[in-house]
Design an enzyme around this catalytic site. Structure first.
Site, short mmCIF file in Angstrom:
data_model
loop_
_atom_site.label_atom_id
_atom_site.label_comp_id
_atom_site.label_asym_id
_atom_site.label_seq_id
_atom_site.Cartn_x
_atom_site.Cartn_y
_atom_site.Cartn_z
N ASP A 1 -12.06 7.55 -10.70
CA ASP A 1 -12.28 8.96 -10.41
C ASP A 1 -11.21 9.78 -11.12
O ASP A 1 -10.25 10.25 -10.53
CB ASP A 1 -12.24 9.19 -8.90
CG ASP A 1 -12.66 10.61 -8.53
OD1 ASP A 1 -13.31 11.26 -9.37
OD2 ASP A 1 -12.33 11.06 -7.42
N GLU B 1 -10.23 -0.43 -5.28
CA GLU B 1 -9.43 0.36 -4.36
C GLU B 1 -8.01 0.55 -4.89
O GLU B 1 -7.41 1.62 -4.76
CB GLU B 1 -9.38 -0.30 -2.98
CG GLU B 1 -8.71 0.60 -1.96
CD GLU B 1 -8.80 0.06 -0.54
OE1 GLU B 1 -8.41 0.79 0.38
OE2 GLU B 1 -9.25 -1.09 -0.37
N CYS C 1 -16.28 -5.16 -2.60
CA CYS C 1 -16.28 -6.11 -3.71
C CYS C 1 -17.69 -6.64 -4.00
O CYS C 1 -17.98 -7.10 -5.10
CB CYS C 1 -15.34 -7.27 -3.44
SG CYS C 1 -15.55 -8.02 -1.82
N ARG D 1 0.82 -1.21 0.00
CA ARG D 1 0.00 0.00 0.00
C ARG D 1 0.86 1.26 0.00
O ARG D 1 0.50 2.26 -0.63
CB ARG D 1 -0.93 -0.02 1.22
CG ARG D 1 -2.01 1.05 1.19
CD ARG D 1 -2.93 0.90 2.38
NE ARG D 1 -3.81 -0.24 2.24
CZ ARG D 1 -4.99 -0.21 1.61
NH1 ARG D 1 -5.40 0.90 1.05
NH2 ARG D 1 -5.74 -1.29 1.54
N GLU E 1 -2.69 -7.79 3.89
CA GLU E 1 -4.10 -7.53 4.16
C GLU E 1 -4.94 -8.70 3.69
O GLU E 1 -4.61 -9.38 2.72
CB GLU E 1 -4.56 -6.26 3.43
CG GLU E 1 -3.87 -5.00 3.90
CD GLU E 1 -4.47 -3.74 3.29
OE1 GLU E 1 -5.65 -3.79 2.90
OE2 GLU E 1 -3.75 -2.73 3.20
N HIS F 1 -18.30 -4.26 2.40
CA HIS F 1 -17.50 -5.10 1.50
C HIS F 1 -17.67 -4.49 0.11
O HIS F 1 -18.67 -4.74 -0.58
CB HIS F 1 -17.98 -6.55 1.51
CG HIS F 1 -17.71 -7.26 2.80
ND1 HIS F 1 -16.47 -7.26 3.39
CD2 HIS F 1 -18.52 -8.00 3.61
CE1 HIS F 1 -16.52 -7.97 4.51
NE2 HIS F 1 -17.76 -8.43 4.67
#
Length: 819
Positions: free
Chosen positions: A574, A517, A787, A473, A506, A785
């Site tokens: 975005d 994400e 997903c 990350r 994760e 969630h």
């Protein structure tokens, strides 16, 4: 050849052998009207008709008696003499074709008699005969009748020749010119369509005319031998009542089928001609074909066994609508120039595995070029502003019944034998087209899985059917860049596998949410102003490529790959790019007009130069040398032309100055960055039908989604689990809170629940959100969630507590996993 078509053609030969064509001067030895013809009995005529059909023998144009269209009147003797068609014989039976003057004379005669039977017979005779209609209302040798001038809208009535038009053998054929007088036709229709008896005859005549025209075009190549055959379609389409119910049942469907048989060159001539008719006339034609499509669709029931693709009326009307679509583009604001140079793929002589498996048609690179588009040398992306908005060509009724899985198969595999509506993408809305793109992407993913499995079996390696990215990350750009760069160099086809992202350390299985994400984090990093890859415009709130960026091309390629992967994996990003970016991705260069949203301040300045009324040279004191600042704020000089500092901007060359300035800003100054960006994008999308199906504004919707958020539609489509339903009190409170949120809070909620703050293609109603019960009253925050687009909501004891907990969750929630 279809059975019913062959049957009609044989019947036409039989009628020619038994009844003749009605032309007393006929020279066809296989026609009963010819003086040298020996009569045959019906059995012999039937056998001869079959023989003529096999030989593709000559067919005469039929000269029918239209007495059956006038109730109880059988006085006509359909002889075509060489008399002047304007001579006032009592029944005008010698009129072989029509001119405006001739028709006005007949109309005047009928008005004096108080009976329109004669006019009806003449109209029926001419409008039901291809040769007669083709010769009518010509521009050749205009003959003005001064006695009729007052009747023609107060102007002199210029009409066609009163004698049979003779072709000039020395005249060079101009494909953009037609010999029919369109203005005369319109004046004629104005007079005829107010007479009910005549309009009924027009319907009957069109019903009789069009099957014969269809056969002529399909089997006799009449247009190639006589381009004036196009006059028939020009004359019929000027009838402003074609959309009425009398035509929709039989006449207009048959006419559309005939028009669809025209060769591409003829269709292009029609598009060019109609493009000059102006908005009201083009819109009327568009609405006529749209009404026929809608009428046919709602009048029938379609399913997987009875596809709308097999409905000849809908298909033919769609193909006719395509002509109007291109006419609308040609008649609007066009930019045929300013095209980006396309990199041609190098063809390898080696057989691919798809070719060895016999699947090359399914996985071929891109759709074929539309023949009409190719003939006209235009594309929809060339249109700046069409006469009719693109959205008006979409037919919602058709979109509701198209089976896109079947249509996709026709588009990719059976294009030669089956019609696909994706060959006419203008009629499909973006939701339907997105389904076609989805099938294309999924098939390619399946293909790469198969190939991986086969290669693994041969090489004895562990199969890897996914595009796996394992990233940290806090080092997401470095990890993604290294991995994707290796893939793009070693095996670019791996980019077409389904994306599977894992964040190191994760939990979470990527079923779509982790990928979303990942995309968001990559974009946040890349578009960070501190990185310096893009500049941000505070007024437009859009990003543009930094021409002074120190980053290498691989970084820009990564952004292109990310955008391509988002489309390929059906994710919404975005991203805030001006429309010119999507135009450039589809092959167009940026121009002065594109500055309006990408660089609004500069656009207004250049616009001021173009509109300046004074002395540009003295007042502006500009030269063809411009300056801008680099990454460190230092001025950079650039000559738009050689020795630009010595060339002043004047009234005469200011347009050139503006065009060169825009070209530098949007193209030349960012050529290195954009070329790398586009290269990355095409690594993923080069074989998809994206460029064929979508316009620039639709590509933006695919990548970014829609900023229009309809939470009423989301509420209607949301499902509930764990004991919740629509009537549960906490659910009622929840939706009251959501609807009371401001725009920013709604976007935060959408980001928290789905991984993006935008609606998918088709709106929030297409988003399947789930709200599941997560225990009884508690102080824990709601979780999600992404997903699964699932919100886990405890059953809070009060509406106030629900609001407080929800706001805290959507404001501070970030990262994958349970809170």
């Amino acid at each position: 050849m279809k059975l019913h078509t062959a049957k009609r053609l044989i019947e036409r030969y039989f009628r020619q052998l038994t009844e003749g064509c009605g032309n007393t001067n006929c020279t066809n030895e296989m026609c009963a009207s010819c003086h040298e013809f020996r009569p045959l009995d019906n059995n012999s005529a039937a056998a001869k008709a079959l023989e003529l059909f096999k030989m593709n023998a000559e067919l005469c144009d039929y000269h029918p008696s239209i007495s059956h269209t006038i109730g109880g009147n059988t006085e006509t003797d359909n002889k075509m003499s060489n008399k002047d068609p304007c001579s006032p014989t009592e029944d005008f039976s010698d009129v072989r074709y029509l001119t405006e003057d001739t028709l006005c004379l007949i109309l005047k005669f009928c008005e004096e008699q108080g009976n329109y039977n004669v006019l009806a017979r003449v109209i029926g005779r001419v409008f039901s005969n291809a040769e007669a209609l083709m010769k009518s209302f010509r521009k050749d040798n205009p003959n003005t009748n001064p006695d009729l001038g007052e009747e023609n809208h107060g102007t002199s009535a210029t009409s066609s020749s009163a004698t049979t038009p003779e072709e000039n053998p020395h005249k060079v054929f101009d494909p953009n010119e037609v010999t029919v007088d369109v203005n005369a036709i319109r004046r004629v229709y104005d007079k005829l369509l107010c007479i009910e008896q005549v309009e009924n005859v027009l319907v009957n005549a069109m019903t009789y005319l069009t099957p014969n025209v269809e056969l002529d075009l399909e089997y006799l190549d009449v247009y190639e031998s006589n381009p004036d055959y196009l006059n028939i379609f020009i004359i019929v389409m000027e009838n402003s009542n074609l959309h009425s119910p009398e035509y929709l049942e039989v006449a207009l469907p048959q006419f559309c089928k005939a028009m669809s048989k025209l060769p591409v060159a003829a269709l292009a001539r029609l598009a060019r001609l109609w493009s000059g008719f102006g908005l009201p006339h083009i819109r009327r034609m568009m609405e006529t074909f749209q009404q026929l499509i809608t009428f046919t669709v709602v009048s029938n029931e379609y399913d997987s066994d009875n596809l709308v693709n097999d409905d000849e009326t809908v298909v033919a009307a769609t193909q006719c609508l395509k002509i109007v679509f291109y006419a609308s583009i040609l008649g609007g604001e066009l930019d045929r120039e300013h095209n980006e140079e396309e990199e041609e793929d190098s063809d390898s002589d080696e057989l691919t595995l798809h070719e060895l498996l016999g699947e090359e048609r399914l996985y071929k690179t891109g759709p074929p070029v539309d023949p009409l588009e190719n003939e006209l040398c235009i594309r929809s992306v060339d249109s700046r502003k069409p006469l009719i908005p693109f959205e008006d060509f979409v037919n919602d009724s058709l979109n509701d019944v198209v089976e896109m899985d079947k249509d996709f198969t026709f588009f990719k595999v059976n294009a030669e034998t089956k019609f696909s509506f994706q060959s006419c993408p203008f009629i499909l809305n973006i939701v339907t087209k997105n389904q076609g793109l989805y099938y294309d992407n999924r098939i390619r993913m399946y293909s790469e899985r198969r190939l991986t499995a086969l290669y693994s079996m041969v090489q004895g390696q562990q199969p890897n059917p996914y595009l796996k990215l394992k990233v940290r990350r806090d080092h997401i750009i470095d990890d993604a860049l290294v991995r994707l760069e290796m893939i793009s160099m070693e095996n670019p086809s791996d980019l077409k596998k389904q994306l599977f992202v894992e964040f190191e350390g994760e939990q979470g299985v990527d079923e779509g949410g982790v990928s979303k994400e990942f995309f968001q984090l990559v974009l946040e990093e890349i578009f960070n102003p501190d990185i310096g890859m893009f500049t941000y415009d505070d007024e437009s709130k859009l990003f543009w490529f930094n021409s002074s960026s120190l980053e290498n091309e691989a970084q820009y390629s990564l952004i292109g790959i990310v955008l391509g992967l988002a489309i390929y994996n059906n994710c919404i990003l975005d991203v805030h790019f001006p429309m010119v970016v999507y135009r450039k991705l589809l092959g167009k260069k940026g121009t002065y007009l594109d500055l309006s949203d990408s660089h609004p301040v500069l656009y207004q300045s250049l616009k001021g130069i173009l509109q300046h009324d004074g002395n540009v040279k003295d007042d502006m004191m500009l030269t063809f040398q411009i300056s801008h600042t680099d990454l460190f704020g230092n001025p950079v000089l650039y000559d738009l032309k050689e020795h630009g500092e010595q060339i002043p901007v004047t009234e005469e060359n200011r347009q050139e100055f503006v065009d060169l300035f825009a070209d530098y800003i949007l193209n030349k100054s960012v050529e290195r960055q954009f070329k790398a960006f586009k290269k990355g994008f095409l690594m993923v999308t080069n074989e998809s039908p994206l460029k064929h199906l979508f316009r620039p504004e639709e590509v933006e919707l695919l990548i970014c989604g829609s900023r229009k958020l309809d939470f009423e539609a989301l509420e209607k489509t949301t499902d509930y689990d764990g004991g919740y339903n629509r009537e549960t009190q906490v659910i009622k409170d929840f939706w009251e809170i959501i609807h009371s949120f401001g725009d920013e809070q709604r976007r935060l909620f959408l980001q928290f629940t789905t991984g993006t703050d935008r609606a998918p293609v088709g709106g929030l109603g297409k988003l399947k959100m789930i709200i599941a019960k997560n225990g009884s009253d508690t102080d824990r925050l709601p979780t999600s969630h992404t997903c699964f687009n699932a919100l886990l909501l405890p059953e809070y004891s009060s509406k106030e507590k629900l609001r407080e907990r929800l706001l805290k969750a959507i404001t501070y929630g970030k990262g994958f996993g349970m809170l």
